[in-house]
Scaffold this active site. Sequence first.
Site, PDB file in Angstrom:
ATOM      1  N   ASN A  57       0.723  -1.167  -0.099  1.00 27.60           N
ATOM      2  CA  ASN A  57      -0.162   0.130   0.054  1.00 27.60           C
ATOM      3  C   ASN A  57       0.857   1.199  -0.018  1.00 27.60           C
ATOM      4  O   ASN A  57       0.493   2.443  -0.390  1.00 27.60           O
ATOM      5  CB  ASN A  57      -0.881   0.004   1.205  1.00 27.60           C
ATOM      6  CG  ASN A  57      -0.320  -0.116   2.656  1.00 27.60           C
ATOM      7  OD1 ASN A  57       0.538  -0.802   2.728  1.00 27.60           O
ATOM      8  ND2 ASN A  57      -0.756   0.946   3.391  1.00 27.60           N
ATOM      9  N   HIS A  58       2.058   1.398   0.504  1.00 28.36           N
ATOM     10  CA  HIS A  58       2.933   2.329   0.283  1.00 28.36           C
ATOM     11  C   HIS A  58       3.660   2.526  -1.043  1.00 28.36           C
ATOM     12  O   HIS A  58       4.127   3.452  -1.422  1.00 28.36           O
ATOM     13  CB  HIS A  58       4.054   2.293   1.408  1.00 28.36           C
ATOM     14  CG  HIS A  58       3.553   2.412   2.698  1.00 28.36           C
ATOM     15  ND1 HIS A  58       3.693   3.911   3.217  1.00 28.36           N
ATOM     16  CD2 HIS A  58       2.898   1.784   3.314  1.00 28.36           C
ATOM     17  CE1 HIS A  58       3.106   3.857   4.450  1.00 28.36           C
ATOM     18  NE2 HIS A  58       2.715   2.483   4.736  1.00 28.36           N
ATOM     19  N   HIS A  64       2.242  -6.332   5.773  1.00 27.69           N
ATOM     20  CA  HIS A  64       1.367  -5.271   6.061  1.00 27.69           C
ATOM     21  C   HIS A  64       0.974  -4.815   7.767  1.00 27.69           C
ATOM     22  O   HIS A  64       0.812  -3.654   7.929  1.00 27.69           O
ATOM     23  CB  HIS A  64      -0.165  -5.464   5.506  1.00 27.69           C
ATOM     24  CG  HIS A  64      -0.906  -4.241   5.408  1.00 27.69           C
ATOM     25  ND1 HIS A  64      -0.329  -3.014   5.044  1.00 27.69           N
ATOM     26  CD2 HIS A  64      -2.421  -4.104   5.475  1.00 27.69           C
ATOM     27  CE1 HIS A  64      -1.594  -2.102   4.992  1.00 27.69           C
ATOM     28  NE2 HIS A  64      -2.783  -2.856   5.079  1.00 27.69           N
TER      29      HIS A  64
END
Lengths: 262, 120
Positions: free
Chosen positions: A37-38, A186
Amino acid sequence: LFLGDYVDRGKQSLEVVCLLFAYKIKYPENFFLLRGNHECAGINRIYGFYDECRRRFSVKMWKQFCNTFNCLPCTAVIDDKIICMHGGLSPELSQMEQIANIARPCDVPDTGLLCDILWADPDPSITVRCVKATSCSFLHGRLYFSMVVVQQGWGENDRGVSFTFGGDVVRQFLRRHDLDLVVRAHQVVEDGYEFFAGRELVTVFSAPNYCGEFDNAGAMMTVDDTLMCSFQILKPASAAQQRGNYAGGGRQGTAGRGGGGR
Amino acid sequence: MAQVANINDVGGEGWIDGIIELLLSARNKKPGTPVDLQANDATLLCTQAREVFLAQPMLLELGAPIKICGDVHGQYTDLLRLFEYGGFPPEVRLMPCPRYGSLCEISTFVMLLYRPIICF
């Protein structure tokens, strides 16, 4: 195989991502990177990578990296039995072809399949989401209950993005697709790896002493050719080492091995 | 960039080897020392990596044996530790591992994960 989140938080995102890209270019069939997600402009604009790029190169360079992040794959399946992604499962995921059909380059949307694969978490609230009293007995003047803690369905994610999912979701997903294990990252976990849902899902986190604020170990999972899984652990630095005597950090103590199975 | 490869081979095999060598040279320096990457090399890494990603599917189908790592988050020293411990590509080989914990533990894991088959 890396599960994403190469950049942000730490001080050397550029070195990390350049080395990983270099290995990908050098060994395209033996070295694989998934998207976290980064690896998304909207996130790494805020959490460090943008500032590092701007300080050492330029905003244009940050955009070039983001353009490449938009082309990263999001999921891997090992020998048709182990599925790997950064975040987790999605309520929209019914056929694996849906993942294969996501067109690239693409940004990470705020909702939907790709968002969930990069953002979802297994439900950590093992406590009282759904506690069932399965039996009770009366012994020596006291009433005993046996309780089974069950995590069920999809829940709201405290991150404000995507969902959480219970053990039943993992189980149903694995049965439906004839898979054995979900491997995801995550979330920082104390030992670098942590099982969930009766060892049908494992979280692997490889940044020891995450952000310098946690005492977590980092882990690397090895899947052998019979799909037996084991873990190699990077021990966290002690508080004294973290205070500044961490000069040997690149080479010091690694040890420990967990056991795992297909 | 004098340290990296030969100028006639920019984008080629010698170039990428030089980039990897430069990035790995951080192992011999104080942790946290920045690597002196040049902008044109970083740009080329982005464009070449992008082509490789797009040439491969969004859903990768891989085979065991394989090693899997989670979040790295810019902790370059720790990434190098991971490679030193697990092996640098492409030399990654499964290490002989006589100590998985107890045999009992392995049996339990195997049983747990094979449960559907056993039940069937």
